[in-house]
Design a protein around this motif. Structure first.
Motif, PDB file in Angstrom:
ATOM      1  N   GLN A   1      -7.485   1.533  -2.042  1.00 50.05           N
ATOM      2  CA  GLN A   1      -8.195   1.212  -1.330  1.00 50.05           C
ATOM      3  C   GLN A   1      -9.777   1.516  -1.024  1.00 50.05           C
TER       4      GLN A   1
ATOM      5  N   ASP B   1      -3.363   0.517  -3.265  1.00 50.89           N
ATOM      6  CA  ASP B   1      -2.601  -0.627  -3.680  1.00 50.89           C
ATOM      7  C   ASP B   1      -2.047  -1.214  -4.851  1.00 50.89           C
TER       8      ASP B   1
ATOM      9  N   SER C   1       0.759  -0.981   0.020  1.00 53.60           N
ATOM     10  CA  SER C   1       0.093  -0.181   0.478  1.00 53.60           C
ATOM     11  C   SER C   1       0.810   1.163   0.107  1.00 53.60           C
TER      12      SER C   1
END
Length: 110
Positions: free
Chosen positions: A46, A81, A16
């Motif tokens: 995300q 991500d 991330s």
């Protein structure tokens, strides 16, 4: 027998990233440095909406050039991500290193 089956299965390395630039850097490293195929790389925010990361950066911050106005219209709705499917432990180790070097705020292996 189970060990051989586990080694034959692919792994997914995920990280991330708080800003878009770090996302771009890790993807570039995966494709150019490790010859990862683009279909094996997934990039997604995300959250449910579009996002350029958690933090303002690049063209979203005030310019050092006085002729350009500051912008505040960037979408900071959460981290980005990046996931990459790999086939072997050696590649998984290299990909994990690249993810860490590009300042991933979280990393996981599936």
């Amino acid at each position: 027998m189970l060990d051989a089956l586990e080694k034959a299965m692919s792994k997914t390395i995920s990280g991330s990233f708080p800003i878009c630039r770090e996302t771009e850097m890790v993807v570039e490293r995966l494709v150019q440095g490790f010859r990862a195929e683009r279909p094996d790389i997934l990039i997604a925010p995300q959250g449910a909406g579009n996002s350029a990361g958690n933090l303002r950066s690049g063209s979203d911050v005030e310019s050092a050039v006085p002729s350009f106005d500051a912008r505040d219209d960037g979408t900071q709705d959460g981290a980005i991500d990046v996931s990459c499917a790999v086939e072997d432990d050696a590649t998984a180790h290299k990909v994990r290193g690249a993810v860490a070097q590009c300042n991933a705020s979280a990393e996981k292996v599936n």
